[in-house]
Design an enzyme around this catalytic site. Structure first.
Site, PDB file in Angstrom:
ATOM      1  N   HIS A 180      -2.489   6.835   3.448  1.00 23.48           N
ATOM      2  CA  HIS A 180      -1.041   7.037   3.549  1.00 23.48           C
ATOM      3  C   HIS A 180      -0.660   8.318   2.808  1.00 23.48           C
ATOM      4  O   HIS A 180      -1.224   8.623   1.758  1.00 23.48           O
ATOM      5  CB  HIS A 180      -0.284   5.884   2.892  1.00 23.48           C
ATOM      6  CG  HIS A 180      -0.341   4.591   3.647  1.00 23.48           C
ATOM      7  ND1 HIS A 180      -0.848   4.475   4.919  1.00 23.48           N
ATOM      8  CD2 HIS A 180       0.079   3.341   3.299  1.00 23.48           C
ATOM      9  CE1 HIS A 180      -0.742   3.209   5.320  1.00 23.48           C
ATOM     10  NE2 HIS A 180      -0.194   2.508   4.348  1.00 23.48           N
ATOM     11  N   ARG A 224       5.093   5.638  10.888  1.00 25.96           N
ATOM     12  CA  ARG A 224       3.667   5.530  11.198  1.00 25.96           C
ATOM     13  C   ARG A 224       3.226   6.811  11.901  1.00 25.96           C
ATOM     14  O   ARG A 224       3.929   7.304  12.787  1.00 25.96           O
ATOM     15  CB  ARG A 224       3.445   4.333  12.117  1.00 25.96           C
ATOM     16  CG  ARG A 224       2.021   3.916  12.252  1.00 25.96           C
ATOM     17  CD  ARG A 224       1.517   3.144  11.069  1.00 25.96           C
ATOM     18  NE  ARG A 224       2.123   1.830  10.923  1.00 25.96           N
ATOM     19  CZ  ARG A 224       1.792   0.981   9.952  1.00 25.96           C
ATOM     20  NH1 ARG A 224       0.870   1.282   9.058  1.00 25.96           N
ATOM     21  NH2 ARG A 224       2.394  -0.198   9.869  1.00 25.96           N
ATOM     22  N   CYS A 244       0.806  -1.224   0.000  1.00 27.76           N
ATOM     23  CA  CYS A 244       0.000   0.000   0.000  1.00 27.76           C
ATOM     24  C   CYS A 244       0.844   1.281   0.000  1.00 27.76           C
ATOM     25  O   CYS A 244       0.441   2.291  -0.575  1.00 27.76           O
ATOM     26  CB  CYS A 244      -0.971   0.003   1.181  1.00 27.76           C
ATOM     27  SG  CYS A 244      -0.208  -0.295   2.778  1.00 27.76           S
ATOM     28  N   SER A 293      -4.371   2.014   9.799  1.00 24.07           N
ATOM     29  CA  SER A 293      -5.092   0.908   9.162  1.00 24.07           C
ATOM     30  C   SER A 293      -4.179   0.081   8.264  1.00 24.07           C
ATOM     31  O   SER A 293      -4.565  -1.011   7.853  1.00 24.07           O
ATOM     32  CB  SER A 293      -6.299   1.423   8.370  1.00 24.07           C
ATOM     33  OG  SER A 293      -5.880   2.369   7.415  1.00 24.07           O
TER      34      SER A 293
END
EC number: 1.2.1.11
Lengths: 354, 354
Positions: free
Chosen positions: A263, A256, A134, A164
């Site tokens: 993102h 993070r 991702c 997530s």
């Protein structure tokens, strides 16, 4: 292999976080090319009823027979489940499109972002097509378009990755942490965030290795050689494979942040030629899956919270580097559960269906 | 100018966010070289009593006479107040150490980080010494040490900047936003962060241009030419001046994150020679104001929430770039109110006092 006019689509992991978004995407489409849509999950979830395009659909248990008659099987499951079951789906006659990390760097498995390398869906010696990680995916539509015009050479990337990305467990943990610090004077001298989490009874074990509320954590994925994380190496290796630039220079730092979904990436990209900002804008505007949100006069720029649920990648803060030739700096936001996972996988299936 | 044995120190802006940290630092010191410590603030705060090193100290109103007898005046006030009053303090016989942006790029004003260029405190044709911007400062102790050994050439930096960089107003806003989103399923499709803030009655006007809770905001400072922000240009111009490398190549992307205190930076730094990680570690370990927190095996790395209130800069995630020669990637955290503001200003005063 040519698919029939109404191919059968299977979603493996239909009841998981990404599988749920996949069904949401299918339900939101004006039309779909599929005949049957088959939902597959672990035996524990079998029998569950989920509405797909207005009709009730009963989840079936993962088994070899579950793939009989399936043309395309989308896998939204952990690496080890994909590694075992994608080849079984292929044996039973399906094309497997896998969203795990199990096959991405296999030279016999194409790694596909339809805007960038759609034709590769047809070169699949193992019958498997992989969907990228991702974080890499969040910038590929934008970078692919720029590479096509200007020839990408180097990439320095810092990520601002959502909770997530660590699954529902990550989302739940972030919500619990935010609730634990709310209304408290923490994150200041004498007000420790970690102590506030402990005081609220949160387990010390967390998917993020450190508190995430009112914090950022410069670690994502597992430990690899020489201090790198798996996530940082994925950004490097997958970018090279998708863009077809084996010698692309990449340095990534993956961090993070306390964001639930979407993102973001700060990208410093060097090309084979000069890229004036106006030309970059034209390239982005011509790319249907990229939305340009970049107006410094009106302070317009993308932020992850505003991009949640959106299919396109949002790009802003485009600047020509002042001291580095042929280099653009920009900021990109992409919903990590949509384009970063379910949507791209589904777009690969749409590409296969023609 | 040689200072007397017990110089008089003034703190201008003593009741503000940084001034308060300054007094906290002075109170925490084992010994101080000062005779009188004079607290100066706006007439509104005059008469307020503050304990400094065990003695009650009454805040006096800002006026030309307030600087009479002062040897060193530390300014923790907005740019326009410094621009007007630092020269007045100098006229009255003081050395002004200014933490605003008013004089930083003035060629006749040294920009000082004591670990890097302490000697420049003595070259001050205007009687003024400037303290760098907090974002630049957060990486200077670490970068200065590396530059001294290996010769810095290029810098690509992405910031993760705390709300307190926007003052107490920024901190209050972040706390209010966190309280507004706590316990709500927002940051997901169908759960909009901005709507949750509006529903909680928060004013639309914010110091961050966009929601900061459960979000990141790729904008800090004011708008400059060609899409750059003032904060990004400060990182470039101040790094060049402090390190004494006028031709240093710099690209910075400054991003605000929902952290209360402590700025973090992902740094990609290229040197004149190869820098093995072990050599970088030795340089950091030899620098007393840098703490090395870098053990991938134990997942030890710095995070901003853990560095709050600390004086040193914390460095971790040190990696040699895989594709860029002579290049290190690392992550650095520094308390933006301490080393990033009050502490460095105070250290300049300590350097002056010898």
């Amino acid at each position: 292999m040519a698919l029939g006019t109404k191919p059968t689509l299977a979603i493996v992991g239909a009841t998981g976080a990404v599988g749920t978004v996949m069904i949401d995407i299918i339900n939101g489409r004006g039309s779909v090319p599929w005949g049957e849509i088959r939902l597959i999950a672990s035996p524990r979830s079998a029998g569950k009823k989920i509405t797909v395009r207005g009709a009730e659909n009963t989840v079936v248990a993962l088994s070899p027979e579950a793939f009989d008659g399936v043309d395309i099987a989308l896998f939204d499951v952990p690496d080890e489940v994909s590694a075992e079951w994608a080849p079984i789906a292929v044996e039973r006659g399906a094309i497997a499109v896998d969203n795990s990390g199990a096959f991405r760097m296999d030279p016999e498995v194409p790694l596909v972002v339809p805007e960038v390398n759609a034709a590769q869906v047809h070169e699949r010696p193992k019958g498997i097509i992989a969907n990228p990680n991702c974080t890499t995916l969040s910038m590929m539509a934008a970078l692919g378009a720029l590479h096509h015009e200007f020839g990408l050479r180097e990439l320095v990337v810092s990520s601002y990755q959502a909770a997530s990305g660590a699954g529902q467990e990550g989302v739940d943990r972030l919500y619990a942490e935010v609730a634990a610090v709310a209304g408290k004077q923490v994150g200041v001298r004498g007000g420790d965030v970690a102590e506030a989490l402990t005081a609220a009874g949160l387990p010390e074990e967390t998917p993020f290795k450190a508190p995430l509320a009112l914090n950022v954590v410069p670690w994502a994925g597992s430990r690899k050689d020489d201090g790198w994380t798996s996530e940082e190496l994925k950004v490097r290796n997958e970018s090279r494979k998708i863009l077809g630039i084996p010698e692309l220079k990449v340095s990534a730092t993956c961090v993070r942040v306390p964001v639930v979904t979407t993102h973001s990436l700060a990208v410093h990209a060097t090309f084979a030629q000069d890229v004036p900002v106006e030309q970059a804008r034209r390239v982005f505007e011509a790319q249907p899956t990229v939305v340009l949100q970049d107006d410094p006069e009106r302070m317009a720029f993308p932020t992850p919270a505003a991009v949640v649920g959106e299919e396109p990648t949002y790009v802003g803060r485009i600047r020509q580097a002042l001291d580095f030739p042929n280099t653009l700096d920009f900021f990109v936001c992409g919903d990590n559960l949509r384009k970063g996972a379910a949507l791209n996988t589904y777009e690969i299936a749409e590409t296969l269906a023609g």
